[in-house]
Enzyme design. Structure first.
Site, PDB file in Angstrom:
ATOM      1  N   ASP A 117      18.863 104.989  16.293  1.00 26.81           N
ATOM      2  CA  ASP A 117      19.489 103.693  16.103  1.00 26.81           C
ATOM      3  C   ASP A 117      19.495 102.996  17.463  1.00 26.81           C
ATOM      4  O   ASP A 117      19.319 103.638  18.501  1.00 26.81           O
ATOM      5  CB  ASP A 117      20.905 103.896  15.578  1.00 26.81           C
ATOM      6  CG  ASP A 117      21.738 102.637  15.626  1.00 26.81           C
ATOM      7  OD1 ASP A 117      21.324 101.632  15.034  1.00 26.81           O
ATOM      8  OD2 ASP A 117      22.783 102.655  16.294  1.00 26.81           O
ATOM      9  N   ASP A 145      21.871  99.704  18.487  1.00 29.70           N
ATOM     10  CA  ASP A 145      23.207  99.259  18.900  1.00 29.70           C
ATOM     11  C   ASP A 145      24.227 100.380  18.741  1.00 29.70           C
ATOM     12  O   ASP A 145      24.397 100.931  17.659  1.00 29.70           O
ATOM     13  CB  ASP A 145      23.646  98.052  18.061  1.00 29.70           C
ATOM     14  CG  ASP A 145      22.770  96.836  18.296  1.00 29.70           C
ATOM     15  OD1 ASP A 145      22.560  96.478  19.460  1.00 29.70           O
ATOM     16  OD2 ASP A 145      22.296  96.243  17.306  1.00 29.70           O
TER      17      ASP A 145
END
Length: 222
Positions: free
Chosen positions: A11, A13
């Site tokens: 991922d 953020d």
């Protein structure tokens, strides 16, 4: 599918970059533009990882369609302006990120990728700002259903030819972990992100990026 290659998906953020200040600031401006009270910081952090349209629907449940559209466009505009002005400081890397990526990229069997709720433009901007050149597959919200739908992970595996048992999804939110679990891959939570790591029910949890390479070695040696 290759029996030798291993796919490590991240991922963005809350996992690789700390963008909470940029995201909460853009949300505040977007809500102000339509005359709504801005959501709390905790509320904003809770939706990070969702596609923007779903995130706005969560944050403004009583808003009509045109208002939600205005919130989405206002957020995009505010975020883009701040990103252009801030450069690397807009979304700084977490400690040890570059070193970790370089170490994993040096392992011949490892392929690195991203599965993010960011737009393709936003993802490309972060990659360029921090010179993150290791990723061979980049999956963004523009081309997939929102997390936790497994489409991003499934597409990354298809692109690289790596089987689920040889793939890991690394993230900081329930959307990341649920996406990985639904895709049938190993899941690793980081404990510095936006959702409490002890509530994610990931297969593994790491407290720093220094723990990742040894964990992957143990996982795939078994």
């Amino acid at each position: 599918m290759s029996t030798d290659l291993r796919l490590v998906l991240f991922d963005m953020d809350g996992t690789l970059v700390d963008s909470q200040g940029a995201i909460t600031g853009a949300m505040a401006e977007a809500f102000a533009e339509v005359g709504h009270v801005a959501p709390t910081r905790d509320a904003v952090l809770s939706i990070i990882g969702l596609s923007l349209d779903l995130a706005m629907a969560e944050l403004a449940p009583g808003a009509d369609g045109p208002t939600l559209d205005a919130l989405v466009e206002g957020y995009k505009s505010s975020y883009m302006k701040a990103r252009k002005a801030g450069g690397q400081a807009h979304s700084p890397l977490y400690p040890g990120t570059l070193e970790m990526l370089a170490a994993l990229d040096a392992v011949p069997e490892y392929l690195l990728g991203v599965a993010t709720g960011k737009s393709q433009r936003g993802l490309d901007a972060v990659v360029a700002a921090h010179e993150l050149t290791s990723f061979v597959t980049r999956q963004s919200a523009d081309h997939h259903p929102s997390k936790p739908h497994p489409s991003m992970v499934l597409t990354a595996m298809a692109e690289t030819g790596v089987a689920p048992e040889h793939t890991v999804m690394i993230g900081d939110t329930s959307y990341d972990i649920d996406m990985g679990r639904t895709a049938g891959v190993h899941t690793i939570a980081v404990d510095w992100g936006y959702h409490p790591a002890d509530q994610l029910n990931a297969d593994y949890t790491i407290n720093s990026f220094a723990e990742l390479a040894p964990l992957l070695h143990r996982l795939w040696k078994a």
